[in-house]
Design an enzyme around this catalytic site. Structure first.
Site, PDB file in Angstrom:
ATOM      1  N   GLY A 277      -6.803  -1.731   9.082  1.00  0.00           N
ATOM      2  CA  GLY A 277      -5.961  -2.085  10.204  1.00  0.00           C
ATOM      3  C   GLY A 277      -6.470  -1.591  11.532  1.00  0.00           C
TER       4      GLY A 277
ATOM      5  CB  SER B 168     -13.193  -3.594  -0.991  1.00  0.00           C
ATOM      6  OG  SER B 168     -12.611  -3.084   0.171  1.00  0.00           O
TER       7      SER B 168
ATOM      8  CB  ALA C  20     -13.168  -7.802   5.412  1.00  0.00           C
TER       9      ALA C  20
ATOM     10  CB  THR D 157      -6.291  -9.393   6.282  1.00  0.00           C
ATOM     11  OG1 THR D 157      -5.931  -8.008   6.363  1.00  0.00           O
ATOM     12  CG2 THR D 157      -5.644  -9.990   5.069  1.00  0.00           C
ATOM     13  CB  SER D 158     -10.190  -5.995   8.394  1.00  0.00           C
ATOM     14  OG  SER D 158     -11.183  -5.754   7.431  1.00  0.00           O
TER      15      SER D 158
ATOM     16  CG  ASP E  33      -2.167  -6.576   3.902  1.00  0.00           C
ATOM     17  OD1 ASP E  33      -3.102  -6.781   3.110  1.00  0.00           O
ATOM     18  OD2 ASP E  33      -2.311  -6.535   5.132  1.00  0.00           O
TER      19      ASP E  33
ATOM     20  CB  SER F 207      -6.078  -2.615  -4.310  1.00  0.00           C
ATOM     21  OG  SER F 207      -7.349  -2.792  -3.752  1.00  0.00           O
TER      22      SER F 207
ATOM     23  CE  LYS G 160      -3.285  -3.388   5.439  1.00  0.00           C
ATOM     24  NZ  LYS G 160      -4.556  -3.485   4.738  1.00  0.00           N
TER      25      LYS G 160
END
Lengths: 510, 510
Positions: free
Chosen positions: B181, B207, B209, B211-212, B269, B277, B301
């Site tokens: 975020g 990981s 991205a 949603t970034s 989210d 996760s 976020k």
């Protein structure tokens, strides 16, 4: 620093003949300069332009030789929606973010949605701006009881406004809806015939099945033509006072038809979307008076009296705000009504009732007359009980059967329902009394056998709760149009023999 | 009546070269006897068998000449999953209903899911039994705060158990996670270098991205090879005490990677899925001690201290049950950290900090050292404040930079990040002081410019909150790999010039 976007070279439209159903899809070569330079990748959403129109589609890429360089492939749905010709010039770009998707994210966090937000969602759905995963998120986020009365009312309005509306110019136009969940409960064609014979105006549009083995439109399709234009629907109603058409073909509440496809795949019902779906179709069809039939039973869609009361109150609250007169009735939902489950098998039951055949399923006759009676009482102001009497008299006289035939002929055909070539009988293994029938599992068997897509498929039920059956007597017959489907329905049935429960206590007591 | 299912004639497998991403898809001619006799239609789910394996796929039908009679087409994902050869014999049938989908329906009605139910859902996802619409429904149903601590704990366990697990056989294996975020907050490569230089074991898997505009794996991909097998990861850690690998390539918590694709498309989210996760990846990677960094700010976020407290408590409760030591820290989330936003631009900032370059972004250096310090305090039992001191000393000495280079070389490469060919500068229109920077809108601009898929794309920020800027001074530069994407990012930026707010009050006061 100034910056001017380039206009790229057009691609040539190419019809690939791929049916992706409602998901508008385009196909690009993975090595195409456009795909690379514009940065598209699999699962992207793409804005597709021609000289005079545009749509948003999901991108699938092609690694093989399906497309030549400079070509863009279209799914059947995207091709038809844009009414393309081979080699039409097409440009691609990035779609603006669909703003209304952020309202779905807000709903996931239990935020209340405004009327304007719901309208934007519905308009974006009708415009094809939602991929199937977005429709799935909307259905799930609003599932259960996540929408309040105000939201349901605004959702209903938005769904009405997104499609055609029929104006009849009459003070009294009647309609009915049954909140499904009860296999075989196909009263609509019977009560439409009764009410039209009684002089009421009933332009009935019905949906296809969502999660059940048959909707009224599926059943009527085995008997006549249900795919009527608005003009022919109007002509049928002017001639006979009623019609029995599929709602989707007249573009009433079109978002509903898109949502239903994904609801079927997810098998998720939402109370708010149920009410909005039902009432938006009624209002768009021009109804002024509506009877809502809610079957209640342990394995029906509505399982308890409390749930039925809540649903009924919500229906009434939304209808009142929208100026619609409704009457809600609770009916017995403990077991199927009639014998057939599936489009053609239900059509057979309907014909028997209308024709007063000696073999007719009496429960279907009684249920149809009760719902018709409730409407006669509301519409004509009859005292309680008088409506039912009049309805039964219209059935007995043959007037309902005459009216049904006239409606079907006005719609262009009076057909015999198809008969399935493959069958399997479930035989009682002991003597006993039927104590329980599981509506949901029975519906599952009918669906696995191919209903509603295969019109002749389904289940024929040979017993009711309370019936005494003997060992080796058939309890039900599965009908299927293919051996593959019969095979799977039988497999499921054999794993769920509790669908029909027999008590052997009579023997023990005897 | 007895009944034996027929075994139908096999179809011949055909690789169509269509990339439908993770959705396993098969293609049948609409006029094929199999399609007709088995009753399949568009959007159906189909069970596909070969002699020795099977999978469930979504059916698309073909109306054109793409397939010959007797052929069945496969998407790339389905083809690779079954490891097919051209003309392999294939049979189709109806899949059994996926039982775990009914648990998602239960969750829509706010029912609590059992550990066994969550395990079934995750196993079905990993086995490819969920279509994208089902994944969308699962993500949405569990979205927001719909999972309780017990459900999150069981979901985490299920995700760990569905994939590989790494055993290091060491008492102390450290890891960290930042709850995103905050654009540009790419501390991981720096603090891994610090901690490995301090002698800790840190096999870091990151990981991509969700949603970034960039994940650590996206950023590290511009500097080295991140696609390591479990064996090569182990070799790198044995040699250097740490690695910087992409988690997906070692099949840790594989369901997470499938869910992330659809989460990205939905941009939804879920707190429960976030915790599961993060912790499932840490546990599967064999970590014993983990620092969780939660940036808090009005456009981060996590937006409030209350939300951060709740999230922190939930993280701690789940970790405690699973026997993981964690330390949660809240950091300033009011504005981006560093200057670059997007994989390559963030990589550039990281290199500057590690190299102690005079131009380095001091906030990124400080933040990295603070998180590394918290870990040093937890792992080595140092008094508060001593960890930070040690971390800064390791940076100053060049030991962190030496360790970073050694790790990259052990992973097979030390590359220079790519540079984008297309740029656009946003210029201040007046003098003023920066009062506010909108993290979310800034991230959106970087994503529209092509990040993270285009590694060189993103935003370079030239100011921080509190900076005085002069009219005509550049505030930020958009970087893009294609004109199409630059065009759209600029369009969005021009509609949202409030991304960087300037107060002119200083001038008025002066």
């Amino acid at each position: 620093m100034t910056y001017t976007p380039d206009r790229m070279n057009p691609l040539k439209a190419c019809r690939l003949g791929l049916d992706t159903h409602q998901e508008l899809t385009i196909y690009l070569r993975q090595d195409s300069p456009v795909c690379r330079s514009e940065g598209f990748s699999a699962l992207s959403r793409v804005l597709v332009h021609t000289e005079n129109q545009h749509l948003i589609a999901t991108l699938h890429t092609v690694t093989g030789a399906l497309l030549s360089p400079g070509e863009i492939g279209f799914s059947e749905s995207a091709w038809k929606r844009m009414a393309l010709q081979e080699n039409t010039s097409v440009w691609l770009s990035h779609p603006k973010p669909v703003q209304s998707l952020s309202y779905i994210r807000a709903k996931v966090y239990d935020k209340e949605l405004s009327g304007v937000q719901l309208e934007e969602i519905i308009n974006d759905i009708v415009a094809g701006r939602y991929a199937d995963v977005h429709l799935a998120a909307f259905i799930t986020a609003c599932g259960g009881d996540k929408l309040n009365i105000r939201e349901i009312t605004d959702l209903t309005k938005a769904m009405v406004n997104s499609g055609s509306k029929i104006e009849w110019g009459l003070p009294l136009v009647v309609d009915k809806h049954c909140v499904g969940g009860l296999p075989g409960n196909r009263t609509t064609p019977i009560l439409v015939s009764i009410l039209a014979a009684a002089g009421l105006i009933m332009p009935k549009t019905s949906s296809r099945a969502i999660t059940s083995p048959a909707g009224t439109a599926d059943t009527m399709e085995t008997l006549t033509n249900v795919d009527l234009s608005l003009e022919s629907m109007r002509a049928v109603v002017e001639k006979e006072g009623a019609c029995l058409a599929w709602g989707g073909s007249v573009k009433l509440s079109p978002s509903d038809d898109l949502l239903i496809q994904v609801e079927r795949a997810l098998d998720i019902d939402s109370e708010g979307q149920l009410i909005a779906s039902v009432l938006s179709k009624k209002i768009a069809a021009g109804a002024t008076h509506v009877v809502i039939d809610i079957p209640v039973g342990p394995t029906a869609k509505v399982r308890s009296n409390e749930a039925a009361e809540t649903l009924s109150n919500n229906f009434k609250a939304v209808a009142a705000t929208l100026g619609l007169n409704i009457s809600v009735m609770f009916t017995d939902g403990s077991q199927p009504v009639g014998r057939g489950i599936g489009p053609a098998l239900e059509a057979r039951d309907i014909l028997e009732v209308l024709q007063n055949a000696p073999s007719m399923p009496l429960d279907l006759r009684q249920r149809s007359a009760e719902v018709a009676g409730a409407m006669l009482e509301m519409a004509k102001g009859l005292p309680p009980g008088e409506g039912l009497k009049e309805a039964l008299a219209i059935l007995d006289s043959g007037a309902a059967w005459a009216k049904f035939q006239a409606i079907c002929l006005a719609q262009g055909a009076l057909k015999s329902p198809p008969i399935a070539p493959y069958r399997y009988e479930l035989i009682a293994s002991t003597d006993g009394v039927v104590t329980c029938i599981d509506n949901r599992k029975l519906a599952k068997v009918a669906k696995l056998a191919g209903a509603p897509a295969d019109l002749a498929a389904g289940v024929d039920l040979h017993c009711k709760i309370g019936d005494a059956v003997l060992s080796h007597q058939p309890l039900l017959t599965i009908h299927a149009e293919s051996t593959g489907e019969l095979s799977y329905a039988v497999e499921y049935l054999e794993e769920h023999l509790d669908i029909i429960e027999l008590s052997s206590s009579q023997k023990a007591d005897a």
